[in-house]
Design an enzyme around this catalytic site. Structure first.
Site, PDB file in Angstrom:
ATOM      1  N   GLU A 148       0.809  -1.233   0.000  1.00  0.00           N
ATOM      2  CA  GLU A 148       0.000   0.000   0.000  1.00  0.00           C
ATOM      3  C   GLU A 148       0.835   1.273   0.000  1.00  0.00           C
ATOM      4  O   GLU A 148       0.395   2.307  -0.488  1.00  0.00           O
ATOM      5  CB  GLU A 148      -0.918   0.064   1.224  1.00  0.00           C
ATOM      6  CG  GLU A 148      -2.094  -0.864   1.186  1.00  0.00           C
ATOM      7  CD  GLU A 148      -1.808  -2.150   1.927  1.00  0.00           C
ATOM      8  OE1 GLU A 148      -0.604  -2.498   2.085  1.00  0.00           O
ATOM      9  OE2 GLU A 148      -2.772  -2.816   2.331  1.00  0.00           O
ATOM     10  N   THR A 187      21.849  -5.012  14.110  1.00  0.00           N
ATOM     11  CA  THR A 187      21.658  -3.936  13.133  1.00  0.00           C
ATOM     12  C   THR A 187      21.108  -4.433  11.794  1.00  0.00           C
ATOM     13  O   THR A 187      20.736  -3.640  10.942  1.00  0.00           O
ATOM     14  CB  THR A 187      22.991  -3.195  12.851  1.00  0.00           C
ATOM     15  OG1 THR A 187      23.883  -4.102  12.207  1.00  0.00           O
ATOM     16  CG2 THR A 187      23.618  -2.682  14.129  1.00  0.00           C
ATOM     17  N   CYS A 382     -19.539  13.651  25.992  1.00  0.00           N
ATOM     18  CA  CYS A 382     -20.350  13.239  24.843  1.00  0.00           C
ATOM     19  C   CYS A 382     -21.369  12.167  25.264  1.00  0.00           C
ATOM     20  O   CYS A 382     -22.352  12.496  25.917  1.00  0.00           O
ATOM     21  CB  CYS A 382     -19.444  12.799  23.701  1.00  0.00           C
ATOM     22  SG  CYS A 382     -20.230  13.013  22.092  1.00  0.00           S
ATOM     23  N   HIS A 516     -15.888  17.197  22.852  1.00  0.00           N
ATOM     24  CA  HIS A 516     -14.708  16.440  23.294  1.00  0.00           C
ATOM     25  C   HIS A 516     -13.582  17.394  23.684  1.00  0.00           C
ATOM     26  O   HIS A 516     -12.702  17.683  22.867  1.00  0.00           O
ATOM     27  CB  HIS A 516     -14.234  15.504  22.175  1.00  0.00           C
ATOM     28  CG  HIS A 516     -15.156  14.351  21.955  1.00  0.00           C
ATOM     29  ND1 HIS A 516     -15.098  13.209  22.719  1.00  0.00           N
ATOM     30  CD2 HIS A 516     -16.170  14.179  21.084  1.00  0.00           C
ATOM     31  CE1 HIS A 516     -16.032  12.369  22.314  1.00  0.00           C
ATOM     32  NE2 HIS A 516     -16.706  12.929  21.319  1.00  0.00           N
ATOM     33  N   GLU A 518     -11.076  16.904  25.429  1.00  0.00           N
ATOM     34  CA  GLU A 518      -9.748  16.260  25.477  1.00  0.00           C
ATOM     35  C   GLU A 518      -8.951  16.508  24.198  1.00  0.00           C
ATOM     36  O   GLU A 518      -7.723  16.444  24.208  1.00  0.00           O
ATOM     37  CB  GLU A 518      -9.893  14.748  25.734  1.00  0.00           C
ATOM     38  CG  GLU A 518     -10.482  13.903  24.605  1.00  0.00           C
ATOM     39  CD  GLU A 518     -12.006  13.841  24.605  1.00  0.00           C
ATOM     40  OE1 GLU A 518     -12.657  14.747  25.172  1.00  0.00           O
ATOM     41  OE2 GLU A 518     -12.563  12.879  24.012  1.00  0.00           O
TER      42      GLU A 518
END
Ligand code: GLN
Length: 544
Positions: A148, A187, A382, A516, A518
């Site tokens: 994708e 690595t 909410c 909301h 937050e």
């Protein structure tokens, strides 16, 4: 013209690319640069709005009403720059635009292809609305090697050619795992990931290596040699105790310095990091501790409540206290004989967050009743506000079958679909049973607060603007009955139709908000409602 920093990830997902982008942006900002961060999501959903929080974590909503990836929340919290619709794009949205144009005949008979049509659309997205900015950081979701993400990698490869070497920098975030049996950091995965990226034509300028143990100089040199990157530009990134330590940590490892160097910019004065030092000081030296119970539905996956979790921490920062969050599955209280008190008594405050659907609703109503009757600070967000109104109507308003039409037909729709309202864009219409995607009241809406209300005192203002994401509203027809039961409608939409805030003046702290809050809280600027809620929890902690 803005310079572009393209951020890719390799080896595995969940390496904290979003936090890296947010931290780098914060560091550049601390050097006086103007920044904006964007996210390219390679999945085919048009936006994350219809995705389950279990799959994808929280849906972050912007002021302009876009439903975006939760990384945009980190971007805003770290930089204070309000994200916009144009800062998040998915493959789905790009294909949708291209196919719509193709159907209209805009391509004049041409064959529509990934290169150039999809890649051009991606490039346009990256370049749009960048006037006045010094740096645009573009994070590419997913991991290098995913099918994708190929068109996105191809687009950034082309952008380096289009814009030039001094306008573009590639940062690649990888993992350097520790193999306990060998006692070594490895690595090789990083080497492979960079090899994959270079085979697509993108040579990283800076490597950010996530590791659980300090990266020895020899390993750093090895990565530099194999990956064709200067040794100083191999930035070790150890796990941090708190995400708010990450900018300082990256600065200590030279990330901002190396990125500027890669652009050929000589870094000037040291960045002003006072804001971040203050946050870390508050985190490390709390003067108290409170425990908040979040009674919700998606408690198994903390990412589902990302912004809420952060806003509670910010409330703690404002009061210099540590906030412990107890995630409580609302379904535990669904049964009428469940022992709500045993679970909730030890808490200093209770919060019922946003949610969709009926599951767990009865349990939340029980928790709200407990908070109301026992004078425990309560914050309903909410869905939490909607259930506080149902609770008030059922237990104080004498309407035992009060409900929300979200749960099915009801004779007492204290919460229901509102079919028409005004927004800045004009009249908005909804119908019950309509499409689920993009059909909610979304984004910033103004509200007016009653002058004598608690919330007006918390905000220090009677006019506010907050972000919404919901389909249902508290029904104003029940206002008088609810107010008689002590639940006062202290915040309303400017046209007085949509209840925005309810509060109980006779309770130590009982507030429900339809929006909301937050989403707008920042560590350096905690949201006033969260600051005040945590302060109330602190008072409560001295009582229990
Ligand atoms: N399900 C409710 C609604 O659509 C609440 C949504 C929310 O809490 N974000 O109105």
């Amino acid at each position: 013209m803005a310079r572009f920093i393209f951020i890719t990830g390799g080896v595995v997902s969940s390496l904290g690319k979003g936090l890296m982008a947010a931290s780098l942006a914060a560091l550049l900002q601390a050097r006086g640069f103007k920044v904006r961060i964007r996210k390219f999501d390679p999945y085919l959903n048009v936006d994350p709005g219809t995705m389950s929080p279990y799959q994808h974590g929280e849906v972050y909503v912007t002021d302009d009403g876009a439903e975006t990836d939760l990384d945009l929340g980190h971007y805003e919290r770290f930089t204070g720059v309000s994200a916009r619709q144009t800062d998040n794009v998915t493959s789905g949205r790009i294909y949708q635009q291209i196919i719509t144009r193709e159907r209209r005949g805009d391509y004049l008979g041409a064959t529509v292809q990934v290169i150039p049509h999809v890649t051009d659309a991606i490039k346009q997205f990256a370049l749009a609305e960048t006037d006045g900015l010094d740096f645009v950081l573009c994070e590419i979701g997913g991991t290098v090697g995913d099918i994708e993400s190929l068109p996105f990698i191809e687009a950034i490869r082309q952008l380096r050619n289009d814009l030039g070497r001094d306008q573009t920098v590639f940062v690649h975030v990888t993992l350097v795992p520790f193999i306990a049996a060998a006692g070594e950091l490895k690595t090789k995965p990083t080497q492979h990931s960079v090899k994959e990226l270079t085979s697509l034509g993108v040579q990283p300028d800076v490597l950010v290596c996530r590791c659980e143990h300090p990266l020895p100089e020899a390993e750093r040199a090895k990565i530099a040699a194999f990956c064709n990157v200067r040794k100083e530009a191999v930035i070790p990134a150890l796990d941090a105790k708190s995400i708010y330590e990450v900018p300082l940590q990256y600065h200590g490892e030279g990330l901002d310095f190396e990125v500027l160097r890669a652009f050929g910019i000589t870094p000037g004065l040291a960045p002003d990091l006072r804001r971040w030092h203050d946050i870390v000081d508050r985190l490390h030296n709390p003067e108290g501790e409170v425990t908040i119970g979040v009674v919700g539905k998606y408690v198994g996956l903390p990412d589902a409540y990302k912004s809420l979790n952060e806003a509670l921490i910010h409330g703690g920062l404002a009061n210099r206290v540590k906030v412990n969050i107890q995630w409580i599955d609302a379904e535990l209280f669904d049964a009428p004989d469940s022992d709500v008190a045993a679970k909730l008594e030890p808490l200093h405050a209770i919060l019922v967050p946003g949610a969709f659907g009926e599951r767990g609703a009865e349990g939340k109503i029980q928790a709200i009743r407990f908070a109301r009757e026992r004078n425990v600070p309560f914050f309903g967000i909410c869905f939490g506000m909607q259930m506080a109104c149902v609770e008030g109507m059922r237990n104080l308003g004498g309407v035992p079958d009060a409900s929300s039409t979200e749960f099915g037909p009801t004779q007492q729709p204290v919460v229901g679909i509102i079919e028409e309202w005004m927004s800045a864009e004009g009249i908005q219409k909804r119908e019950a049973g309509g499409d689920l995607g993009g059909t909610m009241r979304l984004g910033a809406y103004p509200a007016k607060l009653a002058g004598n209300s608690h919330v007006a005192a918390f905000y220090g203002s009677t006019s506010i603007s907050e972000r919404h994401r919901h389909r249902y509203e508290v029904n104003v027809a029940y206002r008088d009955a609810l107010e008689e039961g002590g639940l006062v409608f202290s915040g309303m939409s400017p046209d007085d139709l949509l209840p925005e805030i309810v509060e109980r003046p006779d309770h130590p702290w009982f507030v429900g908000v339809q929006f909301h809050p937050e989403l707008k809280s920042k560590p350096f600027d905690p949201h006033p409602l969260f600051a005040s809620f945590i302060e109330a929890a602190l008072r409560q902690s001295r009582l229990v």
